[in-house]
Design an enzyme around this catalytic site. Structure first.
Site, PDB file in Angstrom:
ATOM      1  CE1 TYR A   1      42.327  53.432  44.631  1.00  0.00           C
ATOM      2  CE2 TYR A   1      40.025  52.820  45.407  1.00  0.00           C
ATOM      3  CZ  TYR A   1      41.292  52.569  45.240  1.00  0.00           C
ATOM      4  OH  TYR A   1      41.505  51.091  45.557  1.00  0.00           O
TER       5      TYR A   1
ATOM      6  CG  LEU B   1      37.978  40.345  36.590  1.00  0.00           C
ATOM      7  CD1 LEU B   1      37.260  41.299  35.798  1.00  0.00           C
ATOM      8  CD2 LEU B   1      37.592  39.005  36.522  1.00  0.00           C
TER       9      LEU B   1
END
Length: 275
Positions: A33, A188
């Site tokens: 990340y 989502l």
């Protein structure tokens, strides 16, 4: 914490504070990340800076991280690499243990026995407290479990009202059978729950909104809650770095799903009626 690497230290602390206030204690990061704009390891490094500034934060959270993606290789789960990846994560995070360490993506060129021995050594040394996998198939999970004396305790699949393969292909059933915590990434749908782009996405959004409106919560909270209603008890990974959006996640607990409402979302996602 995928987008965590781009924050200033004060904003990083604000995001963590918002999570704590919402009752969130699981923080999931990865060594990759930050790769790209900020750099490999930068999300872990930033969290390490937070711990240096506020050491008490470390004991308040269940700290999860991942390793095994090695641009441009791309995947490496060899004993040599995973051992180094765990040590490097500990250094960047400025901690002496990782609560949950996960293999980020499967390396099909490494025998599961080699992976198992590496994890056993790290666990025995106290570097990791628990072990999980991410993006593994059911067969890969079952095979690795046969070789590892350290139990696999978690799996991290993509799961959302727009990505229902995990619900229908047996992954969640395996998680129930093996007592795996399910950590749902992209709950989502990569933002498409909030901004649907086609008829299928609009139908799913409408089904979620009907339930959300009835309970006075946002469509986002309804999406999280829909995932959590499955008996595998999936844990949606909240990807926002916005404190208000992080706080909003707690509204997921305000919804009590009826079967009619829950299946209406599934039917909208499938695009065809149930058999």
């Amino acid at each position: 914490m995928w987008r965590f690497a781009g924050l200033e230290l004060s904003a990083a602390r604000a995001a963590i504070d918002a999570a704590f206030e919402a009752g969130i204690t699981l923080f999931d990061t990865a060594d990759i990340y930050g790769f790209g704009e900020q750099g490999f390891g930068k999300a872990e490094e930033l969290l390490g800076h937070v711990f240096a500034q506020a050491p008490e934060y470390r004991d308040r959270m269940v700290l999860a991280t991942k390793g095994g993606i090695t641009p441009p290789t791309p995947y490496d789960s060899s004993a040599e690499y995973l051992t180094k990846a765990i040590d490097d994560s500990l250094t960047r995070l400025r901690t002496d243990r990782i609560d949950l360490w996960q293999i980020h993506r499967p390396d099909v060129l490494t025998h599961p026995q080699e992976i198992a021995r590496t994890i056993e050594n790290a666990h025995k040394a106290g570097k990791i407290r628990a072990f999980g996998v991410s993006n593994f198939t059911q067969a890969q999970i079952a095979t690795l479990a046969q070789f590892s004396s350290v139990p696999i305790v978690s799996t991290q699949p993509e799961l959302s009202p727009l990505r229902i393969d995990t619900v229908e292909n047996g992954e969640l059933d395996q998680a129930i059978a093996m007592d795996l915590a399910v950590m749902a990434w992209s709950p989502l749908g990569g933002g498409r729950i909030g901004d649907p782009q086609n008829a299928r996405e609009q139908n799913v959004a409408a089904a979620l909104s009907a339930v959300a409106d009835a309970h006075g919560v946002s469509r986002t909270a309804a999406a999280y809650s829909w995932i959590m209603a499955h008996p595998a008890r999936p844990i949606p990974i909240v990807g926002s770095q916005n404190p208000a959006r992080i706080a909003e996640a707690a509204d997921a607990f305000k919804i009590q799903w009826t079967r009619t409402d829950w299946y209406s979302v599934l039917v909208a996602a499938r695009g065809v009626p149930l058999p």
